[in-house]
Design an enzyme around this catalytic site. Structure first.
Site, short mmCIF file in Angstrom:
data_model
loop_
_atom_site.label_atom_id
_atom_site.label_comp_id
_atom_site.label_asym_id
_atom_site.label_seq_id
_atom_site.Cartn_x
_atom_site.Cartn_y
_atom_site.Cartn_z
N ASP A 1 -52.88 12.26 -6.70
CA ASP A 1 -51.50 12.69 -6.51
C ASP A 1 -51.01 12.40 -5.09
O ASP A 1 -51.68 12.72 -4.11
CB ASP A 1 -51.42 14.20 -6.79
CG ASP A 1 -50.02 14.75 -6.61
OD1 ASP A 1 -49.16 14.43 -7.43
OD2 ASP A 1 -49.81 15.50 -5.63
N GLU B 1 -50.77 7.62 -7.03
CA GLU B 1 -49.33 7.85 -6.86
C GLU B 1 -49.06 7.64 -5.38
O GLU B 1 -49.65 8.31 -4.54
CB GLU B 1 -48.92 9.26 -7.27
CG GLU B 1 -47.42 9.48 -7.07
CD GLU B 1 -46.99 10.93 -7.14
OE1 GLU B 1 -45.79 11.17 -7.37
OE2 GLU B 1 -47.82 11.83 -6.94
#
Length: 564
Positions: free
Chosen positions: A251, A283
């Site tokens: 993330d 990400e």
């Protein structure tokens, strides 16, 4: 290098460890047993051997008024402020021959365990997902957080499975069942911050953070410190080894801001599991093409794909969508051919700072494409899905582009059933923290035109209300059967026509052929050409010619062909 977490031994004892460089004394407390002083070494590690087996509850006392859980606890009893539980990871696996699936076969479905009935609830859905053509599920974070419900990104104990979702054994049963059905399991891990409720690290290990480096969550995690680096790498290895997770999605690594940490971690993870097909996905707002290579990371979530299609589908141009409002068809063409839209250009949403690096050389499979995900739905004030924001014909065309295009597709739970249930930002905080989160959420949307005035912001659901969580449970839409049929057909076509040709596929060209229409071509692995044309304008006028063997057509809005 000292490792994190308890080490269970065959003789009924365990070695307990805690890195607490800011403390001179730490005591191990065992539930129903003795309190034992721990020994400190020069680097601030405290350790002690004690009688303990699987299921032993323990915690660390720092002083008369403060006891803390193990930051590497594998399971908690009584929440993140309660007792840590020693876990034996032995498990009778059934899918003993499973080694994973090739990346190009991946069709991801992102799921939230809390809204689907925990690990057991997801397990019960797996056979239906496999029959529909889903080849991988991606679990939103499952580690322990404050309270009993959370949208996923306020975890504080990265090693501990959230009690509300089930036990470590139940998670393993879910994964084993998935593997028996041929489904890979990915996990979303958060290494860029800790949540606001239950993070005690600053009380005894201030060096875990760089207090002079600001992030939206406070001081940056000090991943350049060897002990901190080990904390996260060992965590990733735990999921991959002990739980047999097939892939990790990291993330918001732009908030970590340390490429060396990412590269070192990727190399170690791959070297540790050479016999497995393990997939690592980022990400990364920076659109850093340099991180995407076989020895580093397989792919990046391609927000550019989502953002430009959202503009074309909905006409929304507020906030970060403003970066895609100008010439959206041209931007979509670049995305289809080259991957990233922003490859070094200035971005208004980032104060004009250049963002991204050239990506035209990368294969299409280096990008994970999506129309919806937890961020793009959950970060909306009212959590609306696309089915509420655009018309059916446009959405069907965009869905065909997603599932027949060469980027790796990701779906969001309920999307394949035409769900119109919102997915809201929900938490289970209390007292002052609950007030701060509620008001912070409403203030966050003041920059959006629809919520510019205070009265409008009052309509934003309270994250801490149970009703906010309950509303986020995905329910099939009124025409679920038609959507299921569409997804099943498209995924079958993808399996037959796209996947066998996908490895190494790369863009040839992409042209704007109308106000909101694009035609793109890719060279596939077998030398064939995949051609796709999509028209999302108000009045489609694009003419579809013969471009080879027709794979699929959605009226006058979408068509895909394969030619030798």
């Amino acid at each position: 290098m000292t490792s994190w977490g308890p080490e269970l031994r065959d003789d009924g004892t365990a070695r307990f460890r805690l890195w607490a460089p800011d403390r001179d004394r730490v005591t191990l407390e065992i539930h129903g047993g003795a309190s034992v002083a721990m020994e400190r070494d020069a680097e601030g590690w405290f350790s002690v051997d004690a009688e303990a087996g699987p299921g032993t509850r323990y915690r660390f006392r720092l002083d008369a008024d403060l006891v803390v859980p193990d930051p590497a606890s594998r399971l908690q009893s009584g929440g993140v402020h309660g007792w840590s539980v020693a876990v034996d990871h032995a498990f009778a696996w059934s899918a003993t021959e499973w080694r994973g699936r090739p990346w190009e076969e991946t069709v991801l479905l992102e799921v939230h365990a809390g809204t689907l009935g925990g690990f057991a609830g997801i397990r019960d859905r797996l056979a239906g997902l496999a029959a529909a053509g889903i080849t991988a599920i991606e679990l939103m974070p499952v580690n322990a957080f404050g309270g009993t419900r959370n949208w996923g990104y306020d975890g504080v104990l990265p090693y501990a499975v959230a009690e509300a979702y089930g036990s470590p054994a139940e998670l393993k049963t879910l994964i084993d069942t998935a593997h028996m059905l041929g489904i890979s399991v990915f996990l979303d891990v958060v290494y860029n911050h800790f949540g606001p409720d239950g993070n005690y690290l600053n009380a005894y290990a201030g060096a875990f953070f760089h207090k002079d480096v600001d992030t939206p969550w406070g001081g940056a995690v000090a991943v350049d410190v060897d002990t901190v680096h080990r904390f996260f790498v060992d965590n990733a290895l735990m999921w991959l080894r002990d739980y047999r997770i097939d892939g990790l999605r990291f993330d918001a690594v732009h908030a970590i801001a340390n490429d060396d940490f990412l590269d070192r971690m990727a190399r170690e993870l791959r070297a540790s599991l050479p016999e497995r097909q393990v997939h690592l996905v980022l990400e990364n707002e920076k659109n850093d093409a340099d991180r995407l290579s076989p020895e580093r990371f397989d792919a990046q979530w391609n927000d550019d794909f989502h953002n430009v299609l959202h503009v074309l589908l909905t006409g929304e141009t507020s906030a970060y969508y403003g970066d895609f409002a100008d010439r959206p068809a041209e931007r979509l063409a670049r995305c289809l051919k080259e991957g990233f839209i922003y490859q070094g250009e200035g971005s208004a949403n980032h104060d004009g700072t250049p963002r991204g690096k050239p990506s035209v050389h990368l294969p299409s499979t280096a990008f994970v494409a999506f129309l919806q995900n937890h961020d793009q739905v959950g970060n909306r004030a009212m959590g609306e899905r696309l089915i509420r924001l655009t018309d059916r014909e446009r959405l069907r065309a965009a869905t065909a582009l997603l599932l027949l295009g060469p980027q790796i597709p990701l779906l969001f739970m309920g999307e394949d059933e035409g769900s119109d249930s919102p997915f809201l930002f929900f938490t289970d905080f209390h007292d002052e923290l609950a007030d701060a989160v509620r008001e912070g959420r409403r203030k966050e949307f003041a920059k959006f035109e629809a919520f510019a005035d205070e009265q409008a912001r009052e309509r934003i659901p309270d994250p801490n209300a149970r009703t906010t969580f309950e509303a986020s449970v995905p329910k099939p839409g009124p025409d679920a059967g038609e959507w299921r049929a569409l997804y099943r057909e498209l995924l079958m076509l993808r399996q037959v026509h796209i996947v066998p040709r996908l490895k190494g596929a790369i863009g040839i060209d992409a042209d704007v052929v109308g106000d909101a229409a694009v035609k793109a071509r890719w060279r596939m692995a077998d030398g064939a050409t995949l051609t796709i044309q999509i028209d999302l304008s108000d009045a489609p006028a694009s003419a579809f010619g013969e471009e080879g063997t027709l794979i699929h057509r959605e009226g006058d809005r979408f068509a895909a062909w394969i030619s030798a």
